[in-house]
Design a protein around this motif. Structure first.
Motif, PDB file in Angstrom:
ATOM      1  N   ALA A  40       0.789  -1.208   0.137  1.00 28.07           N
ATOM      2  CA  ALA A  40       0.276   0.081  -0.014  1.00 28.07           C
ATOM      3  C   ALA A  40       0.972   1.241  -0.123  1.00 28.07           C
ATOM      4  O   ALA A  40       0.546   2.231  -0.570  1.00 28.07           O
ATOM      5  CB  ALA A  40      -0.893   0.113   1.111  1.00 28.07           C
ATOM      6  N   ARG A  58       2.395   1.511  -3.438  1.00 31.52           N
ATOM      7  CA  ARG A  58       1.325   2.148  -4.373  1.00 31.52           C
ATOM      8  C   ARG A  58       0.965   3.641  -4.216  1.00 31.52           C
ATOM      9  O   ARG A  58       0.878   4.380  -5.346  1.00 31.52           O
ATOM     10  CB  ARG A  58       0.122   1.338  -4.075  1.00 31.52           C
ATOM     11  N   ASP A  59       0.969   3.959  -3.193  1.00 33.73           N
ATOM     12  CA  ASP A  59       0.613   5.388  -2.738  1.00 33.73           C
ATOM     13  C   ASP A  59       1.895   6.292  -3.384  1.00 33.73           C
ATOM     14  O   ASP A  59       1.774   7.332  -3.824  1.00 33.73           O
ATOM     15  CB  ASP A  59       0.556   5.891  -1.199  1.00 33.73           C
ATOM     16  N   ARG A  79     -11.688   9.401   0.132  1.00 32.46           N
ATOM     17  CA  ARG A  79     -10.355   8.563  -0.344  1.00 32.46           C
ATOM     18  C   ARG A  79      -9.198   9.090  -0.551  1.00 32.46           C
ATOM     19  O   ARG A  79      -7.996   8.534  -0.149  1.00 32.46           O
ATOM     20  CB  ARG A  79     -11.112   7.517  -1.403  1.00 32.46           C
ATOM     21  N   LEU A  80      -9.052  10.171  -1.535  1.00 34.70           N
ATOM     22  CA  LEU A  80      -8.016  11.111  -1.721  1.00 34.70           C
ATOM     23  C   LEU A  80      -7.149  11.082  -0.770  1.00 34.70           C
ATOM     24  O   LEU A  80      -5.943  11.113  -0.481  1.00 34.70           O
ATOM     25  CB  LEU A  80      -8.285  11.980  -2.747  1.00 34.70           C
ATOM     26  N   GLU A  91      -7.188  10.151   2.449  1.00 34.07           N
ATOM     27  CA  GLU A  91      -6.965   9.225   3.304  1.00 34.07           C
ATOM     28  C   GLU A  91      -5.544   8.528   2.704  1.00 34.07           C
ATOM     29  O   GLU A  91      -4.625   8.197   3.432  1.00 34.07           O
ATOM     30  CB  GLU A  91      -7.811   8.067   3.285  1.00 34.07           C
ATOM     31  N   SER A  92      -5.557   8.417   1.467  1.00 30.69           N
ATOM     32  CA  SER A  92      -3.987   8.271   0.606  1.00 30.69           C
ATOM     33  C   SER A  92      -3.078   9.144   0.955  1.00 30.69           C
ATOM     34  O   SER A  92      -2.008   8.840   1.371  1.00 30.69           O
ATOM     35  CB  SER A  92      -4.239   8.181  -0.757  1.00 30.69           C
ATOM     36  N   ARG A 143      -1.885   8.635   4.504  1.00 31.55           N
ATOM     37  CA  ARG A 143      -0.903   7.392   4.469  1.00 31.55           C
ATOM     38  C   ARG A 143       0.489   7.772   4.197  1.00 31.55           C
ATOM     39  O   ARG A 143       1.604   7.340   4.804  1.00 31.55           O
ATOM     40  CB  ARG A 143      -1.581   6.146   3.861  1.00 31.55           C
ATOM     41  N   LYS A 159      -3.804  15.116  -5.335  1.00 32.41           N
ATOM     42  CA  LYS A 159      -3.033  14.470  -4.155  1.00 32.41           C
ATOM     43  C   LYS A 159      -1.815  15.478  -4.055  1.00 32.41           C
ATOM     44  O   LYS A 159      -1.705  15.463  -2.835  1.00 32.41           O
ATOM     45  CB  LYS A 159      -2.677  13.160  -4.875  1.00 32.41           C
TER      46      LYS A 159
END
Length: 581
Positions: free
Chosen positions: A416, A419-420, A439-440, A442-443, A446, A476
């Protein structure tokens, strides 16, 4: 006061006022210089007519008639010169030669008219003042003037009708009507009627004076000087590399410069009257886009779509005219290519600032995965031996299941993170679509988690919102920059608040910290490129600059509120997918 004196006196006053107005506009303009020379002749003719009509002496009247002759004949080439200047900004060499020949004939015409009136001075006092009886003088004057005035009127009216207009009532109609009336007055009352022996008041000078009075009125009423088709401003616009256009509020293009024609791949003249929505997207006539700057697309010839920046300003030429839009269109192909490289560079710089923490985040799960695998190998060796009882086998199998489960969780966590990071570092094509902001975000958190240590509390408040319309990769980058800046502003401890909410047709994201804040004198510079308050090596000064440019390119807005010592709140407003439909 007799009518014969009132008419030339009125013409004198109007022509003097018109001359003063023309000189006050721009004495150096080509059309104004031609107009001023013409009006000087009209002033002189009107002045001599006033003096002639004020006397009852035949010799004095004949003298002032002779004195007006050169000015009458000079009207011919002067009117032609004015018409040519109205038609084009540069007179062709052929037209210059014709004008020069006309001026060379002027002394000959003056000499002939003086000679005919000297040997046959047929002038008498009639019901409308002094009049010249039918003589060769009148024929010479009429032929010389008509050979100039008639073609000049045709050239001038065509030029006026070719000008773009933005008024409910076309100024060309008024100017053409006045020009034709002036021509009719000049040719009939000054030449035709006297040759036919018809008594009539002298209206030639008054007609010319009224023509310029109409020009002055049209300039004030419609907001521009109608005799300035070949103006310097027009040539400057044609030389400008960016596209410029005047757009009527009904959605059609009134006129466009050569720059817009080059962008569209068609002659600029062919754009006139074309619906602007066929050329530009979004529709600049929409009320929300008045007096704005947006990024859009230009649909050029051959099916090409060119990214452009579109600036619009409302424009109302004058009283009684309808509003229009001044639209500036700038090619963004090179800018977008540079921006893409800059955003990618800034994205990698942000990842670089988090590199040590990211390495730690990856190392933690890998450490216990390695330990679990080592323990599983020991268990496997034990199970491979003979003499192991069933209870021991069952215990080792259960423990092995737990070790495998933990190892898989660690690997998933590592994947994960990778990927981020890959999503941030990859340039991509910045395609825009529906973006789920929770969702964006939270990514983003992370990826930023290495800096979100235990002393920093994160508070999330995600209100129900429609999807935002934009590029997920670029957004992002925006929010990662904001989160990293907030964490660095708080230092050792603090609270980071991230909220989402809906506002009309927009989606709002607030990133707030309780850190050191920003002083008022620095607020105006925070979006400048390479400006940073961090120590050397801790920041590039590109984070907020890139964020600002990305948000503006999405048609959004970014606001900053800060109080020194109490914290900062950055608000990002983006168009929602529902609002864009």
């Amino acid at each position: 006061m007799h009518l014969a004196l009132i008419l030339p006196l009125t013409a004198l006053v109007v022509s003097v006022a018109s001359l003063a107005w023309v000189l006050a506009q721009d004495a150096q303009a080509r059309t104004n210089r031609a107009s001023s020379r013409l009006l000087v002749c009209v002033v002189w003719i009107a002045y001599t007519q006033v003096l002639r009509e004020a006397t009852s002496d035949l010799a004095t009247a004949l003298f002032w008639t002779h004195a007006a002759t050169p000015a009458w004949l000079a009207l011919g080439p002067l009117v032609v010169g004015l018409a040519l200047n109205v038609r084009t900004s540069e007179i062709s060499p052929r037209a210059r030669r014709v004008l020069a020949f006309s001026w060379c004939l002027l002394p000959v015409a003056v000499a002939l008219t003086w000679a005919t009136t000297r040997f046959d001075p047929r002038i008498e006092l009639g019901p409308f003042g002094w009049k010249v009886l039918p003589t060769p003088y009148l024929w010479l004057l009429s032929v010389y003037l008509d050979t100039h005035v008639i073609p000049a009127t045709v050239i001038g009216t065509r030029a006026i009708h070719s000008m773009p207009t933005f008024s409910r009532r076309d100024p060309a109609v008024w100017l053409t009507a006045t020009a034709l009336i002036s021509l009719a007055f000049l040719s009939s009352t000054e030449a035709l009627f006297p040759m036919l022996g018809i008594p009539a008041p002298k209206l030639g000078t008054l007609g010319l004076a009224l023509f310029y009075a109409c020009v002055a009125w049209a300039s004030r009423h419609f907001g521009y000087l109608p005799l300035r088709q070949g103006s310097t401003a027009r040539r400057i616009l044609d030389c400008h590399p960016d596209g410029m256009a005047l757009v009527l509020m009904d959605g059609t293009l009134g006129t466009a410069n050569e720059g817009l024609g080059r962008l569209a791949g068609v002659p600029a003249q062919s754009l006139s009257g074309r619906p602007v929505r066929e050329l530009l997207e979004p529709d600049v006539t929409a009320p929300l886009l008045h007096d704005s700057e947006v990024e859009g697309e230009l649909h050029a010839a051959g099916g090409r779509v060119i990214p452009v920046a579109i600036s619009t300003r409302l424009f109302q030429p004058g009283v009684g005219s309808r509003r229009a839009l001044v639209v500036a269109v700038r090619d963004l192909r090179e800018v977008i290519a540079l921006r893409s490289r800059l955003v990618t560079s800034g994205r990698l710089a942000a990842i670089g600032q988090l590199a040590a923490g990211i390495a730690h985040e990856i190392n933690n799960p890998m450490t216990f995965v390695r330990a679990n695998l080592a323990l599983l190998r020991e268990h496997w060796s034990t199970l491979a031996k003979d003499g192991v009882d069933s209870a021991t086998r069952a215990a080792l199998a259960d423990e092995g299941d737990e070790l495998l489960h933990e190892s898989l969780e660690g690997i998933e966590r590592t994947c994960a993170i990778v990927r981020d990071i890959k999503g941030f570092a990859h340039a991509g094509h910045a395609a825009r679509g529906a973006v789920e902001l929770p969702r964006l975000l939270e990514s983003v958190l992370r990826v930023a988690s290495p800096q979100l240590h235990d002393a920093i509390r994160v508070e999330l408040d995600f209100q129900p919102t429609p999807p935002a319309l934009g590029s997920e990769q670029e957004l992002k980058q925006v929010f990662l920059n904001l989160v990293v800046n907030a964490v660095q502003a708080m230092g050792a401890r603090g609270t980071l608040r991230v909220r989402t909410s809906a506002e009309a047709d927009r989606v709002r994201v607030d990133v707030e910290d309780d850190g050191c804040g920003i002083s008022p004198e620095l607020m105006e510079r925070i979006f400048d490129p390479f400006f940073t308050t961090k120590d050397v090596g801790e920041g590039t000064g590109l984070g907020l600059f890139i964020s600002y440019r990305v948000v503006r390119s999405h048609g959004g807005r970014i606001d900053v509120e800060s109080t020194p010592g109490r914290g900062t709140r950055v608000s990002v407003l983006l168009p929602s997918e529902l609002g864009g439909e």
